[in-house]
Design an enzyme around this catalytic site. Structure first.
Site, PDB file in Angstrom:
ATOM      1  N   ARG A   1      57.526  52.029  49.690  1.00 11.10           N
ATOM      2  CA  ARG A   1      57.228  53.214  50.440  1.00 11.10           C
ATOM      3  C   ARG A   1      57.634  52.727  52.178  1.00 11.10           C
ATOM      4  O   ARG A   1      57.833  53.618  52.948  1.00 11.10           O
ATOM      5  CB  ARG A   1      55.552  52.859  50.663  1.00 11.10           C
ATOM      6  CG  ARG A   1      54.850  54.378  50.483  1.00 11.10           C
ATOM      7  CD  ARG A   1      53.401  54.420  50.704  1.00 11.10           C
ATOM      8  NE  ARG A   1      52.906  52.921  50.410  1.00 11.10           N
ATOM      9  CZ  ARG A   1      51.634  52.498  50.036  1.00 11.10           C
ATOM     10  NH1 ARG A   1      51.020  53.497  49.971  1.00 11.10           N
ATOM     11  NH2 ARG A   1      51.494  51.227  50.055  1.00 11.10           N
TER      12      ARG A   1
ATOM     13  N   LYS B   1      37.191  31.118  34.249  1.00 12.28           N
ATOM     14  CA  LYS B   1      37.794  30.739  35.679  1.00 12.28           C
ATOM     15  C   LYS B   1      37.186  29.540  36.214  1.00 12.28           C
ATOM     16  O   LYS B   1      35.956  29.325  35.799  1.00 12.28           O
ATOM     17  CB  LYS B   1      37.943  31.741  36.727  1.00 12.28           C
ATOM     18  CG  LYS B   1      39.033  33.057  36.101  1.00 12.28           C
ATOM     19  CD  LYS B   1      39.662  33.606  37.098  1.00 12.28           C
ATOM     20  CE  LYS B   1      40.291  34.816  36.769  1.00 12.28           C
ATOM     21  NZ  LYS B   1      41.555  34.751  36.135  1.00 12.28           N
TER      22      LYS B   1
ATOM     23  N   HIS C   1      43.018  41.344  26.611  1.00 13.70           N
ATOM     24  CA  HIS C   1      43.755  40.011  25.721  1.00 13.70           C
ATOM     25  C   HIS C   1      42.744  39.567  24.538  1.00 13.70           C
ATOM     26  O   HIS C   1      43.321  39.507  23.461  1.00 13.70           O
ATOM     27  CB  HIS C   1      43.869  39.044  26.794  1.00 13.70           C
ATOM     28  CG  HIS C   1      44.708  39.458  28.007  1.00 13.70           C
ATOM     29  ND1 HIS C   1      45.475  40.534  27.911  1.00 13.70           N
ATOM     30  CD2 HIS C   1      44.337  38.903  29.334  1.00 13.70           C
ATOM     31  CE1 HIS C   1      46.021  40.421  29.334  1.00 13.70           C
ATOM     32  NE2 HIS C   1      45.291  39.887  30.176  1.00 13.70           N
TER      33      HIS C   1
HETATM   34  C1  BG6 Z   1      45.903  38.539  33.277  1.00 17.48           C
HETATM   35  C2  BG6 Z   1      44.346  38.489  34.226  1.00 17.48           C
HETATM   36  O1  BG6 Z   1      45.912  39.487  32.677  1.00 17.48           O
HETATM   37  O2  BG6 Z   1      45.790  37.291  32.623  1.00 17.48           O
HETATM   38  C3  BG6 Z   1      44.172  36.981  35.058  1.00 17.48           C
HETATM   39  O3  BG6 Z   1      44.217  39.522  34.984  1.00 17.48           O
HETATM   40  C4  BG6 Z   1      44.146  35.833  34.093  1.00 17.48           C
HETATM   41  O4  BG6 Z   1      42.856  37.022  35.605  1.00 17.48           O
HETATM   42  C5  BG6 Z   1      45.984  36.040  33.252  1.00 17.48           C
HETATM   43  O5  BG6 Z   1      44.274  34.724  34.783  1.00 17.48           O
HETATM   44  C6  BG6 Z   1      45.734  34.731  32.029  1.00 17.48           C
HETATM   45  O6  BG6 Z   1      47.061  34.983  31.658  1.00 17.48           O
HETATM   46  P1  BG6 Z   1      47.664  33.679  31.143  1.00 17.48           P
HETATM   47  O7  BG6 Z   1      48.852  33.953  30.426  1.00 17.48           O
HETATM   48  O8  BG6 Z   1      47.962  32.840  32.041  1.00 17.48           O
HETATM   49  O9  BG6 Z   1      46.853  33.053  30.155  1.00 17.48           O
END
Ligand code: BG6
Length: 489
Positions: free
Chosen positions: A46, A342, A242
């Site tokens: 932008r 986390k 995930h």
């Molecule tokens: C992301 C999340 O999709 O996946 C994050 O938004 C997370 O919060 C991350 O830390 C974890 O991915 P990976 O590949 O590091 O396990």
């Protein structure tokens, strides 16, 4: 295989995702010859102060920071630099799309375009509509595909609405909903392990498996993404996407082929069979918590509520665990336990299949039970598989020990691709098996909805000390399972 020449168009070219993930992935794909000559990487920004030189130096800096190996060869950088193009303009302005149209190049008589929407999801519908209005989604001169990132909606209704509006502008097969967990080597290996071998598949059911644990423990905190995370929390950020995706690969039947729809049809059957969590019993099936201050990997960490951008009274969870059942013949009454958080003590991700105990213990005078066999697919810190068995302790005794058959996944000297490299490559090839289909996303929302609703109503949250697993509530989720949560420390 090398995909056809393509215009890769990145909306949100000056954003974080582009810098950390997309540009490094494209540079590595280029290194492996997976981007055809006569391709182009067009950034859309932008900021009117940007010109092509600015974009080039931005890409160079990003690679310097995240993929310096791709810059070691000046000729390689030169050829990446030659592929770059820039369009400056507002995403709501029709002229931006007309200008974009002018940057597109054709090769072999085709103008293929992959649009990557590395922009906030609020913009997806508007950009799709503008692309369509400008004729940019019309496939008469080559393929037109659009990649979008989670979150796909913020609940079931908004996800349905997003899917519906996107399909007003394009066909479902043109939409690539990325879930980077599906691009991880260790996750893809699940399907190979299950369907390229004969040994375990006959045991892969309720007769032999006691339960499944899918864990993603992170030591990092919310980082620079408080604005997003305050709306998502661990349930939506990780489980809805995930972890549920990984669960489908553990639980699905063999697809009839590796074709995108064949694979996703099987995954959807699993999701549809997930038993709804009763609204009045959510606390038996789901646990949430938020990190307080503490020490992680030797470093003093502030509480989540004290992180920049976080509401000091936030009740968003930074840890979530959920217990699901899949009501079908294969999995009836087998618990699938999913947990993620986390600021836990360390970064470990794994999928553990815990088998039932042998019917009796022949080997010990005590009545104690034998440890269960376990098969673990490790995703982090290193990818690999471990099979835990009982074996004899060597010597003149009748004692047993647990034997770990540990197979690292990496092959010495092999350079494994990052998830984004695999997925971008698949998107360029038109292979969509590793991307989520609309119905998968909607079913995942359906599964988490009772938990979201219950948690929204509660104005309080329990805390765990950063750097600890001090969340004893998750133990009650083990009811109906033999054994306890795996120790990830
Ligand atoms: C992301 C999340 O999709 O996946 C994050 O938004 C997370 O919060 C991350 O830390 C974890 O991915 P990976 O590949 O590091 O396990």
């Amino acid at each position: 295989p090398q995909p056809e020449p393509c215009n890769i168009v990145i909306f949100g070219a000056s954003g974080d995702l582009t810098k950390r993930k997309l540009l490094p992935a494209l540079a590595r794909m280029h290194h492996w010859n997976l981007i055809a000559p006569n391709s182009r990487i067009t950034g859309i920004v932008r900021n009117h102060e940007w010109d092509i030189d600015h974009w080039r130096s931005y890409v160079h800096d990003a690679l310097q920071q995240f993929r310096p190996d791709c810059l070691s060869d000046t000729a390689a950088w030169q050829s990446i630099s030659d592929m770059l193009a820039l369009t400056v303009g507002d995403l709501s302005d029709a002229q931006t799309y007309t200008r974009l149209q002018e940057t597109l190049i054709s090769a072999d008589g085709k103008t293929n375009v992959l649009f990557y929407l590395a922009i906030p999801p609020e913009w997806y519908e508007r950009v799709a509509s503008n692309l369509n209005a400008a004729g940019l989604l019309n496939e008469s001169s080559g393929f037109r595909r659009i990649v979008i990132e989670k979150p796909f909606g913020s609940d079931l209704a908004s996800a349905r609405e997003l899917n519906r509006t996107l399909r007003e502008h394009m066909k479902e097969r043109q939409i690539y909903r990325i879930d980077h967990y599906l691009g991880k080597e260790g996750v893809q290996n699940l399907m190979v392990f299950r369907f390229a071998n004969t040994v375990f598949e006959p045991l892969w059911n309720r007769n032999y498996i006691d339960h499944v644990q899918i864990s993603v423990s992170e030591s990092l905190g919310v980082e620079y993404r408080a604005g997003y995370y305050e709306k998502a929390g661990a349930l939506i950020d990780m489980i809805q996407s995930h972890l549920i995706q990984v669960m489908t690969l553990v639980a699905m039947e063999s697809p009839v082929s590796l074709d995108g729809d064949a694979v996703r049809d099987e995954k959807v059957k699993v999701l549809k069979a997930v038993r709804p969590i009763p609204a009045d019993r959510v606390s038996e099936f789901a646990v949430r918590a938020q990190y307080a201050g503490g020490t992680v990997e030797g470093k003093r960490i502030p509480a989540y509520r004290d992180e920049p951008g976080v509401d000091p009274d936030s009740t968003i969870e930074t840890f979530a665990a959920i217990k699901l059942y899949i009501d079908n013949w294969r999995w009836q009454d087998v618990p699938f336990l999913l947990r993620t958080g986390k600021r836990l003590p360390n970064r470990v991700s794994e999928i553990a299949i815990r088998f039932k105990r042998p019917p009796m213990n022949l080997f010990s005078e005590s009545s104690s039970q034998l440890p269960q066999n376990e098969l673990i697919f490790r995703l982090h810190p290193d990818e690999g598989m471990v099979y835990l068995l009982n074996a004899k302790l060597p010597g003149l005794n009748d004692q047993l020990r647990e034997l770990a058959l540990d197979a690292p996944y990496a092959v010495a000297g092999a350079d494994s691709p990052e998830a984004y490299e695999t997925l971008l490559h698949d998107a360029l090839l038109g292979q969509n098996a590793l991307f989520s289909r609309a119905d998968e996303v909607e079913e995942s929302w359906r599964i988490v909805t009772p938990v979201m609703d219950a948690w929204k109503q509660k104005q309080s949250i329990r805390f765990y000390e950063a750097g600890s697993w001090d969340i004893p509530e998750i133990e009650t989720m083990m009811q109906g399972c033999v054994g306890c949560w795996r120790d990830l420390s």
